[in-house]
Design a protein around this motif. Structure first.
Motif, PDB file in Angstrom:
ATOM      1  N   VAL A 179      -5.232  -0.708  -4.717  1.00 57.94           N
ATOM      2  CA  VAL A 179      -5.277   0.117  -3.514  1.00 57.94           C
ATOM      3  C   VAL A 179      -6.587   0.889  -3.495  1.00 57.94           C
ATOM      4  CG1 VAL A 179      -4.150   1.920  -2.165  1.00 57.94           C
ATOM      5  CG2 VAL A 179      -2.782   0.351  -3.562  1.00 57.94           C
ATOM      6  N   THR A 181      -9.131   3.428  -1.301  1.00 59.40           N
ATOM      7  CA  THR A 181      -9.153   4.351  -0.174  1.00 59.40           C
ATOM      8  C   THR A 181     -10.563   4.870   0.051  1.00 59.40           C
ATOM      9  OG1 THR A 181      -8.738   6.365  -1.467  1.00 59.40           O
ATOM     10  CG2 THR A 181      -6.819   5.077  -0.792  1.00 59.40           C
ATOM     11  N   VAL A 192      -7.605   2.465   4.151  1.00 61.46           N
ATOM     12  CA  VAL A 192      -6.903   1.957   2.969  1.00 61.46           C
ATOM     13  C   VAL A 192      -7.024   0.442   2.935  1.00 61.46           C
ATOM     14  CG1 VAL A 192      -4.714   1.848   1.732  1.00 61.46           C
ATOM     15  CG2 VAL A 192      -5.276   3.874   3.105  1.00 61.46           C
ATOM     16  N   VAL A 194      -5.813  -2.810   0.625  1.00 56.71           N
ATOM     17  CA  VAL A 194      -4.909  -3.210  -0.448  1.00 56.71           C
ATOM     18  C   VAL A 194      -5.143  -4.679  -0.755  1.00 56.71           C
ATOM     19  CG1 VAL A 194      -2.512  -3.434  -1.183  1.00 56.71           C
ATOM     20  CG2 VAL A 194      -3.209  -1.492   0.243  1.00 56.71           C
ATOM     21  N   LEU A 208       2.677  -4.628   4.062  1.00 57.23           N
ATOM     22  CA  LEU A 208       2.245  -3.383   3.425  1.00 57.23           C
ATOM     23  C   LEU A 208       2.825  -2.199   4.178  1.00 57.23           C
ATOM     24  CD1 LEU A 208       0.427  -1.568   1.578  1.00 57.23           C
ATOM     25  CD2 LEU A 208      -1.371  -1.865   3.309  1.00 57.23           C
ATOM     26  N   ILE A 210       2.647   2.113   3.821  1.00 54.66           N
ATOM     27  CA  ILE A 210       2.160   3.315   3.146  1.00 54.66           C
ATOM     28  C   ILE A 210       3.115   4.443   3.495  1.00 54.66           C
ATOM     29  CG2 ILE A 210       0.259   4.935   2.823  1.00 54.66           C
ATOM     30  CD1 ILE A 210      -0.399   2.122   1.890  1.00 54.66           C
ATOM     31  N   ALA A 254       2.303   3.015  -1.954  1.00 51.89           N
ATOM     32  CA  ALA A 254       2.016   1.741  -1.301  1.00 51.89           C
ATOM     33  C   ALA A 254       3.095   0.749  -1.699  1.00 51.89           C
ATOM     34  CB  ALA A 254       0.642   1.223  -1.716  1.00 51.89           C
ATOM     35  N   ASN A 384      -4.648   2.864 -11.207  1.00 50.79           N
ATOM     36  CA  ASN A 384      -4.062   3.465 -10.011  1.00 50.79           C
ATOM     37  C   ASN A 384      -3.886   4.966 -10.110  1.00 50.79           C
ATOM     38  OD1 ASN A 384      -2.059   2.841 -12.009  1.00 50.79           O
ATOM     39  ND2 ASN A 384      -0.479   3.363 -10.542  1.00 50.79           N
TER      40      ASN A 384
END
Length: 834
Positions: A179, A181, A192, A194, A208, A210, A254, A384
């Motif tokens: 992920v 950003t 974002v 992914v 996806l 969020i 996510a 992450n």
């Protein structure tokens, strides 16, 4: 030069995400265990399911064998074995044997077949056992473990230190999720991206979602995929985004799902934060604002659980650190478990994760495969976590006569780090930047600097390091002066003087004390206590606060001054709180938002009578002094406390003022030796410290004050009777005990001080002070304080675990035998806390 670092969050279904489809079976519990003292396990095939294990011991998994009295000092190889039956039908799914961490080197067998090995005690690893598992029959796992790898002064806790499980996953699955950003600070939004890595997928759709902290969906995306697709990118935007920071640790989730013809195939989820890190000249910018942050180093272990780090332990540690103003640090030489990083994400702290290279090391060569492998595992498994702002290639490795290939190593290591993660800082830690002019310090995004010396020394060394390497900011990764003591009352370090010597330098952007907690060590020098503890910390190994804790908390406070003045009058307490913000080049220095003042009134017994809060406006660095008034109308107020409370809920600074003197103290037990006397007493909440008056005819001498529940004083005359009187102290005054105690010195040795005593399930955990001339310790304990029916001897210094029956209440006493052969007195009988 401005280097932009934005958060990219990675989650691997094998390590750090929640898997909707995955079916995990825990293999934790009691495993069979045998030390391999003579290195014969392999030749005798201890990995074989037919091995006779009837004489093996039983060991907790997760756990560390060095917490057990029998193996307390053992360094070497040991074998684990467990048997289980797997009754599930896989139906085309894949099955993995997953180890969260084994310290340090591991070799693994299933049903006598070697699966592989792993040589890094701080990361996860797994093996595909789909074709080897015997469905419906008994299966045998064997693990050979070595704890011979050693890093610095930390203990080499051996064992399967983190959980073990079987992971069942569909053959069509989402393998990994990244992920990324990109926050727009002006528009308060974030793009974002992914990226999903897929395994064995057929035609379908990837979805996806969020979700914000309340689980409300704030953005979505979907993309059709063709059979055989290995990677798919999905993009969306979060409007009105909440940024992540050390005072505002906001987390999003996510959720990525794989569907075929409207039916779910596999789904994973991971948390992430949106934040931007920049190095702008000598400034560290977090979300566009300059922050100068203090911290502390953390040794992630504990005397009774080793390096397993149960949730209760690491949560208390992080809470204590945040309360002490720890907002940025390397934080540990040792890679932290996912659970710990999850909690740091939630509470807010900027940290660097580091691979275990220290000082002279043969691995420090260009592109050496071992550190490159360690970096790969560390980064991919922890990618992450928004709390991580950088990766460290090693600690104190810059000295050329130790590591002549340091430049080539760092060049390759930083290249590797930035290829894996271009979004975070790449650093190493130097202790020689003020002694070498040609060290590759400026390859690092920040000069992470370790130095030890008296107040003023750190400023002088920073000036030299800056002259040598002027292009980068400096963060004191470790600073300190003198090692402390196991005794909570002792504080040999002038934290105020050390901190003041580092303030006022534009290029010094923060500092972290070595270290926050005491820790067990087998490092042999004069700084290691007889307890086997390295007592650098402001909390001891049992997380009791030392005198230095409150001093360090004040130096790490986000305000320069916090004062409380109260005036009692006719059952009304009028108070005023004065607050002075930090200056621009102070340490720490950052703007305050969402802080509050919490005012608490307590009675003489420490019971809370009232509580009120004052919400603070935004307070900028370098702004003017502020004052806030309040009134308390409750009766029987004995003490008023004001806490500066962070937005996350931590009291990061505190002042209190007593209105009444403390209650009269009472000596509960006394012990005497040839030339020393020790008294015990209960610490009443109305007092902050205690001292004793003593003398032969009358008490004409005085001990220093203590925060302990005992006092010990020496240089006495043998065979004399001493008059002793205890005095309780607070900021309102003193109260002398009503009774005077007569104690005669005699030909005896004082027993050890017990500083921790608690029952946990079927074991009693005892912590005690040791001395270099101690030979052995003897415990008597039982459920009847008049009949202590169980007795155990141990040579373990500082701490040990005694067997007990879960659910029973115990009492205990201790004595020791010293090297000269004679015994001490027995201690008083303690009640074991549940």
């Amino acid at each position: 030069m401005k280097r932009l670092i934005t958060l990219i969050s990675l989650a691997c279904i094998l390590f750090a995400v929640t898997c909707v489809y995955a079916q995990d079976i825990s293999l934790n519990g009691k495993w069979m265990f045998k030390p391999d003292y003579n290195n014969i396990g392999y030749s005798q095939k201890w990995f074989s399911p037919s091995t006779d294990i009837s004489g093996w011991d039983r060991m907790d998994v997760p756990g560390c064998w060095n917490t057990r009295r029998e193996y307390s000092l053992y360094t070497g190889t040991a074998w684990y074995q467990t048997k289980f039956t797997y009754n599930e039908e896989l139906k085309g799914d894949d099955l993995f044997l997953f180890f969260e961490a084994v310290y340090s080197d591991a070799e693994v067998w299933l049903n006598g077949v070697k699966l592989g090995s792993h040589d890094f005690g701080f990361t996860s690893f797994q093996f595909d056992v789909t074709k080897l598992i015997k469905q419906g029959f008994e299966n045998t796992i064997a693990v050979k473990v070595s704890n011979t790898f050693k890093l610095g002064a930390t203990w080499n806790w051996g064992g399967i230190r983190r959980p073990v499980s079987l992971h069942r996953l569909p053959s069509q699955r989402i393998e990994r999720v990244f992920v990324a950003t990109e926050p727009n600070l002006k528009k308060r939004s974030a793009e974002v991206s992914v990226r999903t890595e897929l395994h064995n997928v057929k035609d379908g759709t990837v979805f996806l979602k969020i979700k914000d902290a309340s689980q409300k969906i704030v953005a979505t995306s979907k993309q059709k995929i063709a059979s055989g697709t290995k990677e798919q990118l999905l993009s969306c935007r979060i409007d009105k985004v909440n940024l992540w920071g050390f005072d505002s640790p906001y987390l999003y989730t996510a959720e990525v799902s794989l569907e075929k013809e409207g039916k779910p195939v596999h789904s994973t989820s991971t948390r992430f934060g949106v934040r931007k890190i920049e190095i702008d000249g000598y400034k560290l910018l977090l979300n566009g604002e300059s922050v100068r942050l203090n911290g502390a180093n953390y040794v992630p272990d504990e005397r009774f659980t080793g390096s397993t780090l149960p949730e209760k332990v690491f949560r208390k540690d992080i809470d204590l650190m945040k309360e002490c103003g720890v907002n940025m640090a390397r934080l540990s030489h040792l890679g932290l478990p996912q659970e710990v990083l999850d909690y740091i994400d939630e509470k807010g702290m900027l940290i660097f994760e580091e691979i275990p290279l220290w000082n002279r090391n043969k691995l420090i060569e260009a592109n050496h495969p071992t550190p490159m492998k360690w970096l790969t595992e560390l980064i991919t498994q922890r990618y992450n976590h928004p709390c991580i702002i950088g990766w460290s290639a090693g600690n104190e490795i810059g000295r050329f006569n130790d590591n002549p290939h340091i430049t080539e190593y760092l060049t390759s290591a930083f290249k590797h780090i930035r290829e894996l993660d271009p979004t975070r800082l790449a650093i190493y830690v130097t202790h020689t930047a003020a002694r070498q002019e040609n060290e590759p310090a400026e390859l690092s995004d920040i000069i992470m600097f370790n130095q030890y010396g008296a107040p003023g020394f750190h400023g002088e060394r920073a000036e030299i390091a800056h002259r040598n390497y002027p292009s980068k900011p400096i963060f004191y990764c470790e600073y300190g002066h003198k090692i402390n003591s196991d005794n909570l009352n002792n504080n040999t370090t002038d934290f105020a003087g050390l901190a003041e010597g580092m303030r006022g330098y534009e290029y010094v952007i923060g500092a972290a004390i070595w270290t926050f907690n005491d820790y067990r060590t087998n490092y042999r020098d004069n700084a290691t206590a007889a307890t086997q503890n390295r007592p650098w910390g402001v909390v001891d190994v049992y997380r009791n606060k030392k005198r230095g804790y409150s001093t360090l908390q004040r130096e790490n406070s986000p305000v320069k001054k916090l004062e409380l003045n109260i005036t009692p009058s006719n059952h009304i307490v009028e108070g005023e709180i004065t607050l002075l913000p930090r200056e621009i080049l102070d340490l720490p220095a950052f703007d305050l938002r969402g802080y509050s003042l919490m005012i608490t009134a307590n009675d003489i017994n420490g019971n809370r009578i009232s509580k009120q809060a004052i919400a603070l406006p935004e307070i900028k660095v370098g702004s003017h002094m502020r004052s806030f008034k309040f009134n308390l109308k409750e009766k029987e107020i004995a003490k008023v406390t004001v806490d500066l409370v962070s937005p996350v809920g931590y009291a990061v600074d505190s002042r209190n003022q007593s209105i009444l003197k403390p209650t009269a103290p009472m000596i509960s037990h006394a012990e005497a030796a040839q030339y020393r006397i020790r008294i015990h007493f209960d610490r009443h909440p109305s007092a902050t410290q205690w001292y004793a008056k003593y003398g032969i005819d009358h008490p004409d001498q005085q001990t220093p004050p203590t925060i302990n529940d005992y006092l010990e004083f020496g240089n006495l005359e043998f065979g004399k009777e001493y008059t002793v009187q205890l005095v309780a102290v607070n900021d309102c005054g003193e109260t002398t005990a009503k009774e005077v105690v007569k104690i005669k010195t005699l030909a005896a040795e004082l027993p050890p001080i017990i500083c921790h005593l608690q029952q946990h399930k079927d074991e009693i955990r005892v912590g005690y002070l040791s001395e270099n001339w101690d030979f052995i310790y003897e415990f008597e304990y039982g459920t009847d304080p008049q009949n202590l029916s169980q007795s155990i001897l141990t040579t373990d210094a500082g701490a040990c675990i005694l067997p007990a029956e879960e659910g029973s209440s115990y009492y205990l006493r201790i004595r020791k035998r010293i090297n000269y052969g004679y015994e001490s007195q027995w201690s008083k009988v303690y009640k074991v806390m549940q």
